[in-house]
Structures are given as structure tokens and as C-alpha cells.
Write a protein that holds these residues in place. Structure first.
Motif, PDB file in Angstrom:
ATOM      1  N   ALA A 145      52.672  36.861  48.314  1.00  0.00           N
ATOM      2  CA  ALA A 145      52.785  37.691  48.737  1.00  0.00           C
ATOM      3  C   ALA A 145      51.619  39.117  48.804  1.00  0.00           C
ATOM      4  N   SER A 146      51.377  39.847  50.033  1.00  0.00           N
ATOM      5  CA  SER A 146      50.284  40.773  50.145  1.00  0.00           C
ATOM      6  C   SER A 146      50.880  42.089  50.255  1.00  0.00           C
ATOM      7  N   THR A 147      50.085  43.117  50.004  1.00  0.00           N
ATOM      8  CA  THR A 147      50.542  44.440  50.251  1.00  0.00           C
ATOM      9  C   THR A 147      49.171  45.048  50.943  1.00  0.00           C
ATOM     10  N   GLU A 148      49.199  45.860  51.974  1.00  0.00           N
ATOM     11  CA  GLU A 148      48.108  46.529  52.507  1.00  0.00           C
ATOM     12  C   GLU A 148      48.208  47.883  52.406  1.00  0.00           C
ATOM     13  N   TRP A 149      47.512  48.568  51.177  1.00  0.00           N
ATOM     14  CA  TRP A 149      48.053  49.619  50.724  1.00  0.00           C
ATOM     15  C   TRP A 149      47.445  50.948  51.511  1.00  0.00           C
ATOM     16  N   VAL A 150      46.437  50.951  52.403  1.00  0.00           N
ATOM     17  CA  VAL A 150      45.991  51.922  53.374  1.00  0.00           C
ATOM     18  C   VAL A 150      47.264  52.176  54.207  1.00  0.00           C
ATOM     19  N   ALA A 151      47.911  50.912  54.899  1.00  0.00           N
ATOM     20  CA  ALA A 151      48.857  51.267  55.582  1.00  0.00           C
ATOM     21  C   ALA A 151      50.074  51.761  55.023  1.00  0.00           C
ATOM     22  N   ARG A 152      50.338  51.786  53.664  1.00  0.00           N
ATOM     23  CA  ARG A 152      51.331  52.329  53.101  1.00  0.00           C
ATOM     24  C   ARG A 152      51.169  53.465  52.524  1.00  0.00           C
ATOM     25  N   GLY A 153      49.888  54.269  52.987  1.00  0.00           N
ATOM     26  CA  GLY A 153      49.592  55.530  52.501  1.00  0.00           C
ATOM     27  C   GLY A 153      48.717  55.773  51.382  1.00  0.00           C
ATOM     28  N   GLY A 154      48.278  54.411  50.772  1.00  0.00           N
ATOM     29  CA  GLY A 154      47.210  54.766  49.709  1.00  0.00           C
ATOM     30  C   GLY A 154      45.975  55.292  50.221  1.00  0.00           C
ATOM     31  N   THR A 155      45.255  55.964  49.221  1.00  0.00           N
ATOM     32  CA  THR A 155      43.918  56.701  49.502  1.00  0.00           C
ATOM     33  C   THR A 155      43.341  56.723  48.281  1.00  0.00           C
ATOM     34  N   MET A 156      42.067  56.707  48.422  1.00  0.00           N
ATOM     35  CA  MET A 156      41.135  56.679  47.444  1.00  0.00           C
ATOM     36  C   MET A 156      39.695  57.413  47.645  1.00  0.00           C
ATOM     37  N   THR A 157      39.128  58.366  46.893  1.00  0.00           N
ATOM     38  CA  THR A 157      37.959  58.792  47.348  1.00  0.00           C
ATOM     39  C   THR A 157      37.022  58.939  45.931  1.00  0.00           C
ATOM     40  N   ILE A 158      35.959  58.433  45.875  1.00  0.00           N
ATOM     41  CA  ILE A 158      34.968  58.502  44.753  1.00  0.00           C
ATOM     42  C   ILE A 158      33.559  58.792  45.345  1.00  0.00           C
ATOM     43  N   THR A 159      33.081  59.717  44.412  1.00  0.00           N
ATOM     44  CA  THR A 159      31.967  60.181  44.453  1.00  0.00           C
ATOM     45  C   THR A 159      30.912  59.695  43.272  1.00  0.00           C
ATOM     46  N   LEU A 160      29.929  58.983  43.861  1.00  0.00           N
ATOM     47  CA  LEU A 160      29.061  58.376  42.938  1.00  0.00           C
ATOM     48  C   LEU A 160      27.803  59.425  42.892  1.00  0.00           C
ATOM     49  N   ASP A 161      27.496  60.037  41.834  1.00  0.00           N
ATOM     50  CA  ASP A 161      26.473  61.004  41.755  1.00  0.00           C
ATOM     51  C   ASP A 161      25.112  60.249  41.194  1.00  0.00           C
ATOM     52  N   THR A 162      23.872  60.787  41.671  1.00  0.00           N
ATOM     53  CA  THR A 162      22.807  60.308  41.328  1.00  0.00           C
ATOM     54  C   THR A 162      22.667  60.232  39.623  1.00  0.00           C
ATOM     55  N   ASN A 163      23.287  61.301  38.949  1.00  0.00           N
ATOM     56  CA  ASN A 163      23.135  61.356  37.474  1.00  0.00           C
ATOM     57  C   ASN A 163      24.145  60.037  36.814  1.00  0.00           C
ATOM     58  N   GLY A 164      24.941  59.277  37.548  1.00  0.00           N
ATOM     59  CA  GLY A 164      25.367  57.966  36.995  1.00  0.00           C
ATOM     60  C   GLY A 164      26.864  58.530  36.869  1.00  0.00           C
ATOM     61  N   THR A 165      27.488  59.549  37.180  1.00  0.00           N
ATOM     62  CA  THR A 165      28.852  60.070  36.863  1.00  0.00           C
ATOM     63  C   THR A 165      29.729  59.818  38.338  1.00  0.00           C
ATOM     64  N   THR A 166      31.059  59.915  38.038  1.00  0.00           N
ATOM     65  CA  THR A 166      31.927  59.441  39.293  1.00  0.00           C
ATOM     66  C   THR A 166      33.081  60.685  39.071  1.00  0.00           C
ATOM     67  N   THR A 167      33.523  61.041  40.252  1.00  0.00           N
ATOM     68  CA  THR A 167      34.742  61.886  40.384  1.00  0.00           C
ATOM     69  C   THR A 167      35.576  61.515  41.441  1.00  0.00           C
ATOM     70  N   GLY A 168      36.667  61.655  41.652  1.00  0.00           N
ATOM     71  CA  GLY A 168      37.641  61.276  42.713  1.00  0.00           C
ATOM     72  C   GLY A 168      39.062  61.046  42.265  1.00  0.00           C
ATOM     73  N   ARG A 169      39.820  60.597  43.112  1.00  0.00           N
ATOM     74  CA  ARG A 169      41.491  59.976  42.809  1.00  0.00           C
ATOM     75  C   ARG A 169      41.769  58.856  43.573  1.00  0.00           C
ATOM     76  N   LEU A 170      42.478  57.950  42.955  1.00  0.00           N
ATOM     77  CA  LEU A 170      43.059  56.804  43.744  1.00  0.00           C
ATOM     78  C   LEU A 170      44.484  57.131  43.676  1.00  0.00           C
ATOM     79  N   PHE A 171      45.431  57.056  44.662  1.00  0.00           N
ATOM     80  CA  PHE A 171      46.598  57.397  44.912  1.00  0.00           C
ATOM     81  C   PHE A 171      47.297  56.131  45.542  1.00  0.00           C
TER      82      PHE A 171
END
Length: 134
Positions: free
Chosen positions: A44-70
Motif C-alpha cells: 500500500a502507498s500514500t501520497e501525503w501531499v495529495a492528503r494535505g501534507g506539507t513541509m517547509t525546511i530552511t537550511l541556513d549557511t551556518n548549518g542550522t535548520t528551521t521549519g515544520r512537517l505536517f
């Protein structure tokens, strides 16, 4: 001679248009959004973007990340899976994330292309494939 000259013009044009991408901290850093997220559980497979899944992640040049996976309804209890993408990232041919959030993001190997990260993680018969774009 005309053929040789024509060939050289074509060859020079192809070489000038080719744009090889060499990933660096500077050109990989940026904000990425989820373009595709497929979870495969056995057959079985699930396409999460079609089901409303989102993710944003920012990769900063200093090696840190911020964002959210829903991912709506994706938690083991059936609740929404909503995690913070805070952490760090490194580049050593591939991108590796180090985060306290327990998700496929920190477990996947992320292949780097221009303005795109592709993550793939398999455990047993389960596989997650994600594509992030800038």
C-alpha cells in the motif's frame, strides 16, 4: 572543412550550455518545500501531499535548520503528525539532517540537485520517498 567548423560550433554551444552543478553550503542553503512525499507500507502507498501534507525546511549557511512537517492523521494514534524541523544539517556529498524530531527526515539520505533535495529511507518493507524543492 565546413563540416568541421559546423561541428565545432555545435560542440562549443553544447559545452557552453551545460551547467554542471557542484553542491556547496552556499548553493544548497535556502528554503525548501515539499513537492512529493510517498510512503509505501508493504503493497500500500500514500501520497501525503495529495492528503494535505506539507513541509517547509530552511537550511541556513551556518548549518542550522528551521521549519515544520505536517501530515494530517499520520501519527500512530491517528492524530496529526506535526513536528518542528529545528536542528542542524551537513553537506558531505549528500545532505544529512540532525534533529530531535523523530521523522523520516533525519533518517533519510538526501541527494542534492540544483534547487532540489530527494530523500529516500527504507526500513523492512516500508519506504518513504520525499522531494523538496526551493
Amino acid at each position: 572543412m565546413k563540416r568541421l567548423a559546423g561541428f565545432l560550433v555545435v560542440a562549443a554551444t553544447v559545452l557552453a550550455c551545460s551547467d554542471p552543478f557542484t553542491p556547496t553550503i552556499e548553493n544548497v542553503a535556502g528554503t525548501y518545500s515539499l513537492a512529493r512525499l510517498t510512503a509505501i507500507y508493504g503493497s500500500a502507498s500514500t501520497e501525503w501531499v495529495a492528503r494535505g501534507g506539507t513541509m517547509t525546511i530552511t537550511l541556513d549557511t551556518n548549518g542550522t535548520t528551521t521549519g515544520r512537517l505536517f501530515l494530517p492523521g499520520a501519527d500512530e494514534s491517528g492524530a496529526d503528525f506535526d513536528v518542528d524541523m529545528a536542528g542542524t544539517w551537513t553537506l558531505d556529498g549528500v545532505v544529512v539532517f540532525n534533529q530531535s524530531a523523530d521523522s523520516f527526515v533525519r533518517d533519510a539520505q538526501w541527494i542534492v540537485q540544483r534547487s532540489r533535495l530527494t530523500g529516500d529511507h527504507t526500513v523492512g518493507d516500508d519506504r518513504v520517498i520525499a522531494v523538496l524543492t526551493k
